[in-house]
Structures are given as C-alpha cells and as structure tokens.
Design a protein around this motif. Structure first.
Motif, PDB file in Angstrom:
ATOM      1  N   LYS A  68     -12.061   0.762  -0.241  1.00  0.00           N
ATOM      2  CA  LYS A  68     -11.609   1.847   0.633  1.00  0.00           C
ATOM      3  C   LYS A  68     -12.600   3.015   0.574  1.00  0.00           C
ATOM      4  O   LYS A  68     -13.108   3.312  -0.505  1.00  0.00           O
TER       5      LYS A  68
ATOM      6  N   MET B 227      -4.052   0.696  -6.858  1.00  0.00           N
ATOM      7  CA  MET B 227      -3.297   1.816  -7.425  1.00  0.00           C
ATOM      8  C   MET B 227      -1.954   1.933  -6.717  1.00  0.00           C
ATOM      9  O   MET B 227      -1.879   2.420  -5.591  1.00  0.00           O
TER      10      MET B 227
ATOM     11  N   GLU C   6       0.868  -1.197   0.000  1.00  0.00           N
ATOM     12  CA  GLU C   6       0.000   0.000   0.000  1.00  0.00           C
ATOM     13  C   GLU C   6       0.889   1.227   0.000  1.00  0.00           C
ATOM     14  O   GLU C   6       1.743   1.380   0.876  1.00  0.00           O
ATOM     15  N   ASP C   7       0.721   2.087  -1.013  1.00  0.00           N
ATOM     16  CA  ASP C   7       1.615   3.246  -1.119  1.00  0.00           C
ATOM     17  C   ASP C   7       1.206   4.412  -0.216  1.00  0.00           C
ATOM     18  O   ASP C   7       2.013   5.291   0.051  1.00  0.00           O
ATOM     19  N   GLU C   8      -0.042   4.427   0.229  1.00  0.00           N
ATOM     20  CA  GLU C   8      -0.433   5.480   1.170  1.00  0.00           C
ATOM     21  C   GLU C   8       0.054   5.076   2.550  1.00  0.00           C
ATOM     22  O   GLU C   8      -0.540   4.220   3.212  1.00  0.00           O
TER      23      GLU C   8
ATOM     24  N   ASP D 134      -3.021  -3.166  -2.529  1.00  0.00           N
ATOM     25  CA  ASP D 134      -3.707  -1.996  -3.066  1.00  0.00           C
ATOM     26  C   ASP D 134      -3.689  -2.074  -4.599  1.00  0.00           C
ATOM     27  O   ASP D 134      -2.752  -2.604  -5.185  1.00  0.00           O
TER      28      ASP D 134
HETATM   29 CA    CA Z   1      -2.719   3.546  -3.739  1.00  0.00          CA
END
Ligand code: CA
Length: 224
Positions: free
Chosen positions: A102, A55, A9-11, A53
C-alpha cells in the motif's frame, strides 16, 4: 459465475474503494473490518480469494492467514504497509499467495487477483478417477452422469484423496488437510467418513474407488 472475494481491511475508505473497483470488474465482494470477523467469514469456505490487510484490530492479518491455512488453500493476497519486508517474507512463508504494498494502483491489484484466480483454476478444475468426476469450481460430484450428494466434509475428503490419486494418504495427513490440525477428536473420524463415502459411491455404483492400505491409510486408484 462471478468470483467471490473477501476484503479484510479495517480502513473503511480503502475497503470501500476496493469493493467498488472489484464490482466494476464483475466480482462479488464482502467486507470485514477486523481480523476476527474476517476469519469467521473466510472459514465459511464461500470465497474464491481473500484480500487480507496485515495491520488489523482484534486479530492480526498474519494470525488470520495462519488460521485460514489450517483448513483452506484459498488464494490470499496480503495488503502490506510500504517497505515492510518482514511482513512480506513471513506472509509468503505462512502461505500467502501474493502480496501488494500500500498504496497500490488498482490495476496492479486487479492483475494480481486475476493471476491468483487463474492459478487455482489450473490446479483444481475437474478431478476424476474410475469414471467419477469431481468439479471443484461447481462443487459437484458425478458418476456415470448421476450426481452424488455429499456433505462438505465428505466432499473435502474425496477432493483431497483425488488430488493425491495413486498415492497412499495417511489418516493423520487427512485429518490435517481435511479437518484442520485443530481437530481434537480421534483419527477414526477419517474411517467413519471413508465409510460414508463408500456408502454413497462404491456401494451405489458397485466399484472399488477408495482402497484401504492396512496400517497406513487410504488411496484412490483408477480402476483398470
Ligand atoms: Ca490496517
């Protein structure tokens, strides 16, 4: 032993939140903030479940999913954006175990994780043939109470043959499921590894576990 969960997950805020909550529940977690790093970690085969995730930078979640599925049946729960029906459909088509939209309530995510982990346990558990036991959870193989040391590839090959006990499995199917269809070598890699397994099992314990079906492939049968 606590289940190991990979969070891709990039966030970072979300990743840290999930990590914290999973930690409270007794899970061991590792985080990756981009697709490529996540894929590399997933390919180590050390995780019991992957949260992925959609994206992601460097490699999209869908691509990570497809590549993990070439070599592994690890449960994967996709984290998708709200109302992204396309993601859900193509995710499940590509072999995701489940998805969650989400923003989600953490209780909902925890419930999905428990369900996915329970399913794997039921599917796997302990496999056996002719007195040989393969314990997927503990990654252990024993025969007559003696443990047998196998390399990862030998273990995966034996696991696949045991899962299909009684069925003849072709070399091509073994290559695809055990080596991954990226494998560029010859199909005789399968024969070589079957020989390794026979050397460690059939010869040592004087049984015939892995049978050759000429021109077709291999089969494990319970010895009568
Ligand atoms: Ca993302």
């Amino acid at each position: 032993m606590s289940s190991k969960i990979l969070i891709i997950e990039d966030e970072e805020k979300i990743a840290r939140f999930i990590e914290l909550e999973l930690g409270y529940e007794g899970y061991t977690t590792t985080k990756a903030f981009d697709g490529r790093t996540g894929l590399e970690l997933a390919e180590t085969g050390e995780f019991d479940l992957v949260l992925l995730d959609v994206m992601l930078p460097k490699l999209s979640g869908m691509e990570v999913l497809r590549r993990i599925r070439r070599t592994s049946a690890v449960p994967i729960i996709m984290l998708t954006a709200r109302d992204s029906v396309v993601d859900k459909v193509s995710g499940l088509d590509s072999g995701a175990s489940d998805y969650i939209t989400k923003p989600f309530a953490i209780e909902e995510l925890l419930a999905r994780i428990r369900t996915a982990l329970r399913k794997t346990k039921q599917e796997d558990g302990v496999l056996s043939a002719s007195g040989l036991l393969l314990d997927t959870g503990r990654h252990m193989v024993t025969m007559q109470g003696k443990s047998i040391e196998l390399t990862k590839r030998e273990f995966d090959l034996l696991h696949y043959l045991l899962k299909n006990k009684g069925l003849v499995v072709s070399r091509e199917a073994l290559l695809e499921h055990v080596w991954g269809f990226d494998f560029a070598g010859e199909t005789n890699a399968v024969d070589v590894y079957v020989r390794f397994l026979r050397g460690k099992i059939d010869e040592v314990f004087d049984i015939k576990l892995i049978h050759t079906v000429r021109g077709v492939g291999y089969v494990i049968k319970d010895e009568k």
